[in-house]
Enzyme design. Structure first.
Site, short mmCIF file in Angstrom:
data_model
loop_
_atom_site.label_atom_id
_atom_site.label_comp_id
_atom_site.label_asym_id
_atom_site.label_seq_id
_atom_site.Cartn_x
_atom_site.Cartn_y
_atom_site.Cartn_z
N ASP A 16 13.81 9.04 -11.50
CA ASP A 16 12.56 8.65 -12.18
C ASP A 16 12.53 9.28 -13.58
O ASP A 16 12.06 8.67 -14.55
CB ASP A 16 11.35 9.11 -11.36
CG ASP A 16 10.12 8.23 -11.56
OD1 ASP A 16 10.16 7.35 -12.42
OD2 ASP A 16 9.13 8.43 -10.84
N CYS A 239 8.27 4.64 -16.07
CA CYS A 239 8.85 3.47 -15.42
C CYS A 239 8.98 2.35 -16.46
O CYS A 239 8.01 2.02 -17.12
CB CYS A 239 7.95 3.02 -14.27
SG CYS A 239 8.52 1.48 -13.52
P1 HMG Z 1 16.46 -10.38 -9.47
O1 HMG Z 1 16.95 -10.70 -10.84
O2 HMG Z 1 15.28 -11.10 -8.94
O3 HMG Z 1 17.67 -10.43 -8.39
O4 HMG Z 1 16.17 -8.80 -9.45
P2 HMG Z 1 18.44 -11.62 -7.73
O5 HMG Z 1 18.51 -11.33 -6.26
O6 HMG Z 1 17.88 -12.95 -8.19
O7 HMG Z 1 19.92 -11.44 -8.36
C1 HMG Z 1 20.15 -11.59 -9.76
C2 HMG Z 1 21.38 -10.79 -10.13
O8 HMG Z 1 21.14 -9.37 -9.88
C3 HMG Z 1 22.63 -11.14 -9.33
O9 HMG Z 1 23.76 -10.91 -10.17
C4 HMG Z 1 22.63 -10.12 -8.23
O10 HMG Z 1 23.91 -9.90 -7.69
C5 HMG Z 1 22.16 -8.89 -8.98
P3 HMG Z 1 24.45 -12.10 -11.02
O11 HMG Z 1 24.85 -13.10 -9.96
O12 HMG Z 1 23.39 -12.60 -11.95
O13 HMG Z 1 25.59 -11.40 -11.71
N1 HMG Z 1 21.54 -7.87 -8.09
C6 HMG Z 1 21.87 -6.56 -8.10
N2 HMG Z 1 22.76 -5.87 -8.85
C7 HMG Z 1 22.84 -4.53 -8.58
N3 HMG Z 1 22.11 -3.90 -7.65
C8 HMG Z 1 21.23 -4.57 -6.89
C9 HMG Z 1 21.10 -5.98 -7.11
N4 HMG Z 1 20.32 -6.92 -6.55
C10 HMG Z 1 20.60 -8.09 -7.15
N5 HMG Z 1 20.51 -3.91 -5.96
C11 HMG Z 1 15.94 -6.69 -8.36
C12 HMG Z 1 15.64 -8.18 -8.30
C13 HMG Z 1 15.10 -6.02 -7.26
C14 HMG Z 1 17.41 -6.44 -8.11
C15 HMG Z 1 15.53 -6.17 -9.78
O14 HMG Z 1 14.23 -6.58 -10.07
C16 HMG Z 1 15.62 -4.67 -9.90
O15 HMG Z 1 16.71 -4.12 -9.88
N6 HMG Z 1 14.46 -3.97 -10.07
C17 HMG Z 1 14.39 -2.55 -10.19
C18 HMG Z 1 13.59 -2.14 -11.41
C19 HMG Z 1 13.52 -0.63 -11.49
O16 HMG Z 1 14.53 0.05 -11.49
N7 HMG Z 1 12.28 -0.09 -11.58
C20 HMG Z 1 12.06 1.33 -11.64
C21 HMG Z 1 12.10 1.98 -10.29
S1 HMG Z 1 10.56 1.83 -9.38
C22 HMG Z 1 9.57 3.11 -10.00
O17 HMG Z 1 9.90 3.72 -10.97
C23 HMG Z 1 8.30 3.47 -9.26
C24 HMG Z 1 8.45 4.75 -8.42
O18 HMG Z 1 8.88 5.85 -9.22
C25 HMG Z 1 7.13 5.12 -7.75
C26 HMG Z 1 5.95 5.17 -8.73
O19 HMG Z 1 5.99 5.92 -9.73
O20 HMG Z 1 5.01 4.43 -8.46
C27 HMG Z 1 9.48 4.53 -7.30
MG MG Z 2 7.57 7.17 -10.41
#
Ligand code: HMG
Ligand code: MG
Length: 301
Positions: A16, A239
């Site tokens: 984070d 984030c």
């Molecule tokens: P998407 O674009 O909807 O995914 O993303 P998809 O299933 O349609 O796939 C699109 C492409 O992404 C494909 O590749 C997949 O293979 C690839 P392409 O065919 O185009 O080459 N893909 C991945 N690659 C690597 N790792 C994976 C993965 N999944 C699909 N796991 C997805 C959906 C969920 C993957 C995307 O939206 C994502 O990665 N989101 C994360 C964003 C993030 O990191 N946010 C910050 C963390 S959360 C946070 O900070 C809050 C927290 O701290 C608590 C708080 O403070 O409240 C936890």
């Molecule tokens: Mg957080």
């Protein structure tokens, strides 16, 4: 419920804390950060996130970070996994614990993981099944529990529903994310009251410090009986998908706070402050935490 005498800190700095950094932090620096945190006594360190590198480029080296880790006895290294693809990659890289992340806000769910809350829960089902089959512990996050950057107020009931769904799926702990730091102690207490269906021992507080309220919110949750808190060394963080999100509560603030209140954390404050100064310097800034700055001012020649 009385306030706990021991508090578990989940250090989320390497994930984070760094995920929002624009300049790429090298894998070697990330691994050194983790090693320094271990040396300071951190026993739960969120190491990285197996998310899409297109969405969060700073976490693109997740595999190298996991493979480069030299796990120490008694330390857990959870990693974020948004779906089965991320889970499979994490498992292959040696992860023993993962965290799934849902939200109490529909808009934030869409912005952060590109699906609705219901779709995210459905997406977690096969992941949970795979985790059970491989004996992997899963932690669950609920984001925006005290407000959303896109939707504003969030009803505590909405948080309770998602939290219960994650618990019922098999998460061993639910971390309540105040993603953009809108919480105040009265709201924290009200939320925890509504979460009666979740055992207190399965709740964790994850407070961001955007408005400087994070320590007050931690104390409110602790007074209610919460014994686990997420924090980030140096107060790093934010984030990329939450407009206005700033750092997590600083780990050194919690270690100082609980130490002064006679509550055990197991973390060495001086070593932690050294780590906060080191990573802050590496990122080219002063640590956000006043505790770190005050201790540094006292000990510097
Ligand atoms: P998407 O674009 O909807 O995914 O993303 P998809 O299933 O349609 O796939 C699109 C492409 O992404 C494909 O590749 C997949 O293979 C690839 P392409 O065919 O185009 O080459 N893909 C991945 N690659 C690597 N790792 C994976 C993965 N999944 C699909 N796991 C997805 C959906 C969920 C993957 C995307 O939206 C994502 O990665 N989101 C994360 C964003 C993030 O990191 N946010 C910050 C963390 S959360 C946070 O900070 C809050 C927290 O701290 C608590 C708080 O403070 O409240 C936890
Ligand atoms: Mg957080």
């Amino acid at each position: 419920m009385s306030a706990p005498k021991f508090v578990k800190i989940v250090e989320v700095g390497p994930r984070d804390g760094l995920q929002n950094e624009r300049r790429f932090v090298s894998t070697a620096q990330k691994l050194e950060l983790i090693a320094r945190l271990e040396s300071a006594g951190c026993r739960a360190i969120e190491a990285t996130a197996f998310v899409s590198p297109k969405w969060t480029p700073q976490m693109a080296d997740h595999e190298a970070v996991m493979r480069g880790l030299q796990p120490r006895e008694g330390v857990s290294y959870p990693v974020l996994t948004p779906n089965l693809k991320g889970f499979d990659a994490a498992l292959a890289a040696g992860a023993k614990e993962v965290a799934i992340f849902a939200a109490a806000s529909e808009s934030f769910s869409q912005k952060n993981i590109n699906c609705s809350i219901a779709e995210s829960l459905a997406r977690f089902a096969p992941l949970m099944q795979a985790a059970r089959a491989s004996d992997i512990r899963v932690r669950g996050y609920v984001s925006c529990v005290l407000g959303c950057p896109y939707q504003g107020d969030i009803a505590p009931r909405a948080v309770a529903d998602v939290a219960k769904a994650l618990l019922d799926m098999g998460c061993y702990e639910i971390s309540l994310g105040d993603t953009i730091g809108l919480g105040v102690p009265t709201a924290v207490k009200k939320l925890i009251e509504v979460l009666q269906d979740i055992p207190m021992s399965a709740l964790a507080g994850h407070f961001h410090d955007t408005y400087g309220m994070a320590v007050a919110n931690v104390v409110a949750a602790w007074e209610m009986g919460v014994a686990t808190f997420d924090s980030s060394v140096g107060g790093l963080g934010g984030c990329p998908y939450a407009k206005g999100a700033s750092g997590n509560v600083a780990t050194e603030d919690l270690v100082w706070l609980f130490g002064r209140m006679g509550v055990e954390t197991g973390i060495d404050l001086e070593a932690l402050v050294d780590c906060a100064l080191w990573i802050s310097e590496a990122l080219g800034r002063a640590p956000a935490s006043r505790v770190a700055r005050a201790i540094a001012a006292k000990t510097s020649p």
